[in-house]
Design a protein around this motif. Structure first.
Motif, PDB file in Angstrom:
ATOM      1  N   VAL A   1     107.513  47.963  -4.531  1.00 32.25           N
ATOM      2  CA  VAL A   1     106.733  49.163  -4.208  1.00 32.25           C
ATOM      3  C   VAL A   1     107.485  50.021  -3.198  1.00 32.25           C
ATOM      4  O   VAL A   1     107.833  51.170  -3.475  1.00 32.25           O
ATOM      5  N   LEU A   2     107.777  49.462  -2.033  1.00 40.75           N
ATOM      6  CA  LEU A   2     108.453  50.256  -0.999  1.00 40.75           C
ATOM      7  C   LEU A   2     109.923  50.503  -1.322  1.00 40.75           C
ATOM      8  O   LEU A   2     110.492  51.516  -0.907  1.00 40.75           O
ATOM      9  N   GLY A   3     110.538  49.568  -2.039  1.00 40.28           N
ATOM     10  CA  GLY A   3     111.961  49.724  -2.356  1.00 40.28           C
ATOM     11  C   GLY A   3     112.886  49.203  -1.272  1.00 40.28           C
ATOM     12  O   GLY A   3     114.053  49.604  -1.180  1.00 40.28           O
ATOM     13  N   MET A   4     112.366  48.308  -0.424  1.00 38.55           N
ATOM     14  CA  MET A   4     113.203  47.713   0.623  1.00 38.55           C
ATOM     15  C   MET A   4     114.065  46.593   0.051  1.00 38.55           C
ATOM     16  O   MET A   4     113.824  46.116  -1.060  1.00 38.55           O
ATOM     17  N   LYS A   5     115.051  46.190   0.844  1.00 38.54           N
ATOM     18  CA  LYS A   5     115.944  45.094   0.451  1.00 38.54           C
ATOM     19  C   LYS A   5     115.679  43.872   1.331  1.00 38.54           C
ATOM     20  O   LYS A   5     115.287  44.013   2.493  1.00 38.54           O
ATOM     21  N   ILE A   6     115.914  42.688   0.755  1.00 36.39           N
ATOM     22  CA  ILE A   6     115.848  41.466   1.554  1.00 36.39           C
ATOM     23  C   ILE A   6     117.157  41.392   2.346  1.00 36.39           C
ATOM     24  O   ILE A   6     118.236  41.294   1.763  1.00 36.39           O
TER      25      ILE A   6
ATOM     26  N   LEU B   1     106.235  55.591   6.626  1.00 36.95           N
ATOM     27  CA  LEU B   1     107.601  55.780   6.129  1.00 36.95           C
ATOM     28  C   LEU B   1     107.622  56.924   5.121  1.00 36.95           C
ATOM     29  O   LEU B   1     106.611  57.230   4.484  1.00 36.95           O
ATOM     30  N   GLN B   2     108.786  57.536   4.995  1.00 36.66           N
ATOM     31  CA  GLN B   2     108.941  58.690   4.100  1.00 36.66           C
ATOM     32  C   GLN B   2     109.727  58.294   2.857  1.00 36.66           C
ATOM     33  O   GLN B   2     110.909  57.954   2.944  1.00 36.66           O
ATOM     34  N   SER B   3     109.047  58.313   1.715  1.00 35.02           N
ATOM     35  CA  SER B   3     109.717  57.964   0.461  1.00 35.02           C
ATOM     36  C   SER B   3     108.852  58.339  -0.737  1.00 35.02           C
ATOM     37  O   SER B   3     107.862  57.660  -1.031  1.00 35.02           O
ATOM     38  N   SER B   4     109.221  59.412  -1.416  1.00 38.26           N
ATOM     39  CA  SER B   4     108.501  59.777  -2.637  1.00 38.26           C
ATOM     40  C   SER B   4     108.727  58.714  -3.714  1.00 38.26           C
ATOM     41  O   SER B   4     107.892  58.511  -4.589  1.00 38.26           O
ATOM     42  N   GLN B   5     109.849  57.999  -3.601  1.00 39.20           N
ATOM     43  CA  GLN B   5     110.133  56.923  -4.558  1.00 39.20           C
ATOM     44  C   GLN B   5     109.101  55.803  -4.419  1.00 39.20           C
ATOM     45  O   GLN B   5     108.627  55.247  -5.406  1.00 39.20           O
TER      46      GLN B   5
ATOM     47  N   LYS C   1     102.437  54.105  -7.960  1.00 37.49           N
ATOM     48  CA  LYS C   1     101.673  54.635  -9.101  1.00 37.49           C
ATOM     49  C   LYS C   1     102.063  53.925 -10.392  1.00 37.49           C
ATOM     50  O   LYS C   1     101.211  53.552 -11.201  1.00 37.49           O
ATOM     51  N   ARG C   2     103.362  53.704 -10.561  1.00 42.31           N
ATOM     52  CA  ARG C   2     103.854  53.062 -11.793  1.00 42.31           C
ATOM     53  C   ARG C   2     103.362  51.621 -11.896  1.00 42.31           C
ATOM     54  O   ARG C   2     103.019  51.136 -12.981  1.00 42.31           O
ATOM     55  N   LEU C   3     103.303  50.924 -10.763  1.00 43.74           N
ATOM     56  CA  LEU C   3     102.920  49.509 -10.760  1.00 43.74           C
ATOM     57  C   LEU C   3     101.413  49.311 -10.608  1.00 43.74           C
ATOM     58  O   LEU C   3     100.933  48.181 -10.612  1.00 43.74           O
TER      59      LEU C   3
ATOM     60  N   THR D   1      95.632  55.730  -1.663  1.00 44.80           N
ATOM     61  CA  THR D   1      94.580  56.697  -1.322  1.00 44.80           C
ATOM     62  C   THR D   1      95.234  57.895  -0.659  1.00 44.80           C
ATOM     63  O   THR D   1      95.963  57.742   0.328  1.00 44.80           O
ATOM     64  N   GLU D   2      94.974  59.085  -1.191  1.00 44.94           N
ATOM     65  CA  GLU D   2      95.547  60.286  -0.581  1.00 44.94           C
ATOM     66  C   GLU D   2      94.729  60.617   0.666  1.00 44.94           C
ATOM     67  O   GLU D   2      93.516  60.803   0.596  1.00 44.94           O
TER      68      GLU D   2
END
Length: 298
Positions: free
Chosen positions: A26-31, A91-95, A101-103, A108-109
């Protein structure tokens, strides 16, 4: 004080698999690294538990220049009770927004280009729906306090942060050690701070030579020291020195010597693999199911 740096926030997690999905997918972070421990930490990094536990560092980049999350997992503890102490990480990330949304991850907006979501366990995360910056996307961590003036004095006069912004309407103060780092936001809860059992910890680095002076200052000012200066070992890695403090509301604050921490926090290319292997080898859910029992709720 410019040499002091915000490092990470410690979250206790009860479900490692769902938590890994949130941070990675979801967030796109790395381990960044994953470590297993057979017994509790001398500085209670994993909370007041003395059994087997693990630590997983996740972030958008190395701790040298990114604020990251430390996920502590106590084998046998399935859930923790939230309080009103941790009020969110922004955090700032449109990704990350499009990933959620995809998952089908609940969003909540709550403002213009701003979404609220939750990590497993109920921890709130605010996602700014704008392109991820080339620098660290993590903007701030928000903590609840019972007396904003008292807490602002503690964090600025005693710990050396500078106030960046005050919002009297929202009852918040934004502060940090520098403009380029993740900021700390204090929010007046208008009442007592409850840490639940999920109570987290925020960590900062400073030159090792500052640690004894920091501890001495807190003694002089009659402030709480949870763990006096101590050395912490990680098998096969650098030994670091830390002092653990508590602010007037009991928020745990770790200061670690920067030099050794720089070695300890080096990204481990095998971090992802080590976490995945640990999750596969963790048979605790199966054991509890087989014996018709539930994991402990802390």
């Amino acid at each position: 004080m410019a040499l002091r740096r915000a490092l990470h926030f410690v979250f206790k997690v009860g479900d490692r698999a769902k938590t890994a999905t949130f941070y990675r997918d979801v967030l796109g972070m790395k381990i960044l690294r994953h470590e297993e421990f057979e017994e509790g930490c001398k500085a209670t990094c994993n909370g007041p538990y003395d059994g087997k536990w693990s630590k997983t560092m996740v972030g958008f980049g190395p701790e040298d220049d990114h604020f990251v999350a430390e996920l502590t997992y106590n084998y046998g503890v399935g859930e923790y009770q939230l309080g009103n102490d941790f009020l969110g990480l922004t955090l700032q990330s449109s990704q990350a927004v499009s990933n959620a949304k995809r998952l089908g991850w609940p969003l909540t907006e709550v403002g213009e280009a701003l979404y609220l979501t939750q990590a497993p366990g109920g921890y709130p995360f605010y996602l700014v729906d704008k392109e991820q910056p080339p620098s660290d996307p993590v903007q701030k961590v928000c903590l609840g306090v019972s007396d904003l003036q008292r807490s602002t004095h503690y964090w600025t006069s005693l710990l050396g942060m500078k106030v960046m912004e005050k919002n009297e309407e929202k009852k918040t103060v934004l502060m940090g050690f520098s403009d380029t780092q993740c900021k700390l936001e204090l929010h007046d809860n208008s009442g007592a701070v409850d840490h639940g059992t999920a109570s987290g910890r925020i960590a900062f680095s400073c030159p090792r030579e500052q640690l004894p002076g920091l501890e001495a200052l807190m003694k002089k000012e009659n402030q709480k020291i949870l763990t006096p200066l101590v050395s912490l070992d990680t098998p096969g890695k650098a030994t670091v020195e830390v002092v653990i403090l508590a602010d007037p509301d009991g928020h745990e604050i770790c200061f670690v010597g920067d030099e050794a921490f720089g070695q300890l926090s080096m990204v481990d290319p095998k971090g992802n693999e080590l976490l995945d292997r640990a999750m596969v080898e963790d048979k605790s859910d199966e054991w509890f199911a087989k014996h018709n029992r539930q994991k402990a709720a802390a």
